[in-house]
Design a protein around this motif. Structure first.
Motif, short mmCIF file in Angstrom:
data_model
loop_
_atom_site.label_atom_id
_atom_site.label_comp_id
_atom_site.label_asym_id
_atom_site.label_seq_id
_atom_site.Cartn_x
_atom_site.Cartn_y
_atom_site.Cartn_z
N ARG A 1 28.24 8.83 -15.58
CA ARG A 1 27.94 8.85 -14.15
C ARG A 1 28.77 7.85 -13.35
O ARG A 1 28.51 7.63 -12.17
N ARG A 2 29.80 7.26 -13.96
CA ARG A 2 30.64 6.31 -13.23
C ARG A 2 31.47 7.02 -12.17
O ARG A 2 31.89 8.16 -12.34
N PHE A 3 31.72 6.29 -11.06
CA PHE A 3 32.67 6.77 -10.07
C PHE A 3 34.07 6.59 -10.64
O PHE A 3 34.30 5.79 -11.55
N SER B 1 25.92 -3.07 -8.14
CA SER B 1 26.50 -1.79 -8.53
C SER B 1 27.07 -1.06 -7.31
O SER B 1 26.60 -1.22 -6.19
N GLN B 2 28.07 -0.22 -7.56
CA GLN B 2 28.64 0.60 -6.50
C GLN B 2 27.67 1.70 -6.13
O GLN B 2 27.02 2.28 -6.98
N LEU B 3 27.61 2.03 -4.83
CA LEU B 3 26.78 3.13 -4.35
C LEU B 3 27.58 4.40 -4.14
O LEU B 3 27.03 5.49 -4.12
N THR B 4 28.90 4.24 -3.94
CA THR B 4 29.79 5.38 -3.73
C THR B 4 31.12 5.08 -4.43
O THR B 4 31.35 3.96 -4.89
N ASN B 5 32.01 6.06 -4.46
CA ASN B 5 33.33 5.83 -5.03
C ASN B 5 34.10 4.81 -4.18
O ASN B 5 34.89 4.04 -4.69
#
Length: 108
Positions: free
Chosen positions: A25-27, A41-45
């Motif tokens: 599920r990683r961008f 954590s990142q929320l979007t790419n």
């Protein structure tokens, strides 16, 4: 013949496509640069993510206002009107401009 490369550098592959396959599920930017520590954590790419206008959703190619049912691009230019199916999908799936508190009931 040809190839398609997304704006972030991800190259589409017809066969053996593993990006966003349900297991990883990683961008793409996380695949290239690594994961951030827990808690940031990142929320979007795109990191940091675009600020969503009040009352709107980020639907991937722009912002969606459920009151007007209009989708505008990230420069706030008109893209399209959402039909019923797209409206329901955005509300169910996409990141919104506000947080909601969800109460957890204690176990009996």
């Amino acid at each position: 013949q040809g190839k398609y490369t997304f704006a972030d550098g991800l190259e589409y592959k017809d066969k053996k496509w593993h990006y966003c396959d349900g297991y990883d599920r990683r961008f793409y930017t996380e695949i290239c640069s690594g994961l951030k520590p827990a808690g940031i954590s990142q929320l979007t790419n795109l990191d940091p993510p675009k600020k969503i206008p009040e009352g709107c959703y980020d639907c991937g190619d722009g912002f969606y206002n459920p009151e007007t049912r209009v989708i505008v691009d990230y420069k706030l230019r008109f893209l399209r009107n959402a039909d019923d199916d797209e409206h329901e999908w955005i509300i169910r799936t996409c990141r919104k401009a506000w947080d909601e508190t969800i109460e957890q009931k204690p176990k009996p």
